[in-house]
Design a protein around this motif. Sequence first.
Motif, short mmCIF file in Angstrom:
data_model
loop_
_atom_site.label_atom_id
_atom_site.label_comp_id
_atom_site.label_asym_id
_atom_site.label_seq_id
_atom_site.Cartn_x
_atom_site.Cartn_y
_atom_site.Cartn_z
N ASN A 1 0.76 -1.28 -0.06
CA ASN A 1 -0.05 0.01 0.15
C ASN A 1 0.78 1.43 0.02
O ASN A 1 0.11 2.38 0.34
CB ASN A 1 -0.91 -0.03 1.11
CG ASN A 1 -2.03 -1.25 1.15
OD1 ASN A 1 -2.31 -1.31 0.37
ND2 ASN A 1 -2.20 -1.81 2.31
N SER A 2 2.22 1.14 -0.12
CA SER A 2 3.09 2.38 -0.12
C SER A 2 2.74 3.29 -1.32
O SER A 2 2.37 2.90 -2.49
CB SER A 2 4.64 1.69 -0.45
OG SER A 2 4.81 0.79 0.49
N ILE A 3 3.10 4.50 -0.82
CA ILE A 3 2.86 5.60 -1.92
C ILE A 3 4.50 5.84 -2.52
O ILE A 3 5.48 6.06 -1.53
CB ILE A 3 2.44 6.86 -1.30
CG1 ILE A 3 0.89 6.61 -0.76
CG2 ILE A 3 2.26 7.84 -2.32
CD1 ILE A 3 0.40 7.67 0.24
N ILE A 4 4.63 5.79 -3.73
CA ILE A 4 6.04 6.17 -4.43
C ILE A 4 6.37 7.73 -4.46
O ILE A 4 5.60 8.33 -5.21
CB ILE A 4 6.00 5.38 -5.58
CG1 ILE A 4 5.72 3.73 -5.54
CG2 ILE A 4 7.52 5.30 -6.06
CD1 ILE A 4 6.61 3.08 -4.31
N THR B 1 6.55 5.95 1.03
CA THR B 1 5.76 6.19 2.18
C THR B 1 4.61 5.09 2.52
O THR B 1 3.92 4.80 1.73
CB THR B 1 4.97 7.49 2.50
OG1 THR B 1 6.10 8.59 2.15
CG2 THR B 1 4.31 7.56 3.54
N ALA B 2 4.91 4.10 3.49
CA ALA B 2 4.02 3.25 3.95
C ALA B 2 2.96 3.90 5.19
O ALA B 2 3.46 4.22 6.20
CB ALA B 2 4.53 1.91 4.33
N PRO B 3 1.76 4.31 4.68
CA PRO B 3 0.93 5.01 5.79
C PRO B 3 0.77 4.04 6.80
O PRO B 3 1.07 4.85 8.26
CB PRO B 3 -0.55 5.15 5.08
CG PRO B 3 -0.18 5.07 3.70
CD PRO B 3 0.95 3.95 3.33
N VAL B 4 0.56 2.79 7.10
CA VAL B 4 0.62 2.11 8.28
C VAL B 4 1.12 0.61 7.88
O VAL B 4 0.98 0.10 6.78
CB VAL B 4 -0.88 1.76 8.83
CG1 VAL B 4 -0.82 0.91 9.91
CG2 VAL B 4 -1.41 3.14 8.83
N ALA B 5 2.14 0.25 8.71
CA ALA B 5 2.75 -1.20 8.35
C ALA B 5 2.65 -1.82 9.79
O ALA B 5 2.62 -1.18 10.79
CB ALA B 5 4.13 -1.09 7.80
N TYR B 6 2.80 -3.29 9.73
CA TYR B 6 2.94 -4.03 10.93
C TYR B 6 4.05 -5.03 10.95
O TYR B 6 4.15 -5.60 10.01
CB TYR B 6 1.73 -4.60 10.93
CG TYR B 6 0.26 -3.67 11.06
CD1 TYR B 6 -0.12 -3.24 12.08
CD2 TYR B 6 -0.31 -3.77 9.98
CE1 TYR B 6 -1.24 -2.53 12.18
CE2 TYR B 6 -1.30 -2.80 9.82
CZ TYR B 6 -1.77 -2.33 11.02
OH TYR B 6 -3.08 -1.43 10.98
N GLY C 1 3.24 6.05 9.47
CA GLY C 1 3.94 6.89 8.64
C GLY C 1 5.23 6.50 8.28
O GLY C 1 6.41 7.22 8.86
N SER C 2 5.79 5.25 7.94
CA SER C 2 6.94 4.92 7.61
C SER C 2 7.38 5.56 6.18
O SER C 2 6.86 5.37 5.02
CB SER C 2 7.09 3.41 7.23
OG SER C 2 6.66 2.91 8.46
N GLU D 1 17.27 3.68 4.45
CA GLU D 1 17.08 4.56 5.41
C GLU D 1 15.61 4.61 5.86
O GLU D 1 14.82 4.69 4.99
CB GLU D 1 17.55 5.74 5.36
CG GLU D 1 17.21 7.02 6.42
CD GLU D 1 17.81 8.13 5.87
OE1 GLU D 1 17.63 9.06 6.66
OE2 GLU D 1 18.54 8.44 4.81
N ILE D 2 15.12 4.42 6.93
CA ILE D 2 13.70 4.72 7.46
C ILE D 2 13.59 5.51 8.76
O ILE D 2 14.13 5.41 9.50
CB ILE D 2 12.91 3.18 7.59
CG1 ILE D 2 11.55 3.31 7.67
CG2 ILE D 2 13.75 2.41 8.82
CD1 ILE D 2 10.86 1.99 7.63
N VAL D 3 12.52 6.33 8.51
CA VAL D 3 12.07 7.17 9.45
C VAL D 3 10.62 7.06 9.59
O VAL D 3 9.79 6.95 8.79
CB VAL D 3 12.27 8.70 8.95
CG1 VAL D 3 11.90 9.55 10.36
CG2 VAL D 3 13.80 8.92 8.86
N LEU D 4 10.27 6.95 10.94
CA LEU D 4 8.73 6.82 11.31
C LEU D 4 8.13 7.82 12.00
O LEU D 4 8.76 8.92 12.56
CB LEU D 4 8.71 5.48 12.48
CG LEU D 4 9.24 4.48 11.96
CD1 LEU D 4 9.17 3.26 12.87
CD2 LEU D 4 8.68 3.68 10.60
#
Length: 276
Positions: free
Chosen positions: A125-128, A145-150, A178-179, A206-209
């Motif tokens: 469901n990521s937005i590129i 950006t992945a709005p919600v992930a688990y 918000g990944s 690199e990942i920011v939450l």
Amino acid sequence: MAPKFNYYLQSSNSLFKSVTDYALYIPYPLVFYENCNSSFNHRYSKSINTLNIAADTFKKCSRKDAACLKDAIQDAFPKLKDGIPELGVPSLDPLHLGNMVIGAGGQAVGVVQKYQDAEFYGLSNSIIDDFIFDIDGGKIALNFTAPVAYFNASYELNGKILVLPIVGHGQCSFTLVGSHGDIDFKIETYTRNHQKHIRATEFTFEIVLDRLIFNLDNLFDGNAELSENMLKVLNENWEPLYREVIGQYAAVSGKALTKLMNEFFAKVPISELFLD
């Protein structure tokens, strides 16, 4: 700046062995002979079907059309949710991470985290936000950006968090809100049976939450009061905990994404990826 993790994939790695062992290809010219045995014809008819699947499923662009390439990868992500069994490509949702051991961090995370059957949900469901596919420059870069992930797994902990003792084993689920991910792959081309293919040899992830929410069952052998207090501490102090160990999580996730990508590219040659 968020922590970064570099991971190198050697050509002798079993990842590439598994890819090349099962890679399907079409030699040129391709001719079917009536006097050939059925296994020969079946093998190459399967190769044709493999390329047809890729051609029918994914949008093609010119290598120079950056806008089209971005739209194409956006279109591809949902289609990769369940993987492509016909190509031997694993699922994107969930992304299977397997068994993991995350070492202790610094002052905040004084515990070794052990996970079994770890899976990551939400990438399809990521937005590129940005995408670069530069074969000549040896680079694929993806900002998303992945709005919600688990993150779900069986866990085992025994150590200290923020100088507080923590112990438990059971099921866990971490919600990542918000990944924002930035993953760069160094790529190379290689020739296999007269066809040029791509593979990644190195990545930086690199990942920011925006927010991280912890949920762990059976902390302190199910003691409800201790569990509630610990989860409150974890969720109120998620950011320093995340920063100390995110590099290790990124290493495992990046390796799984690299495997998915390389298995796809091992089946589909460069000539079938673009319009030019």
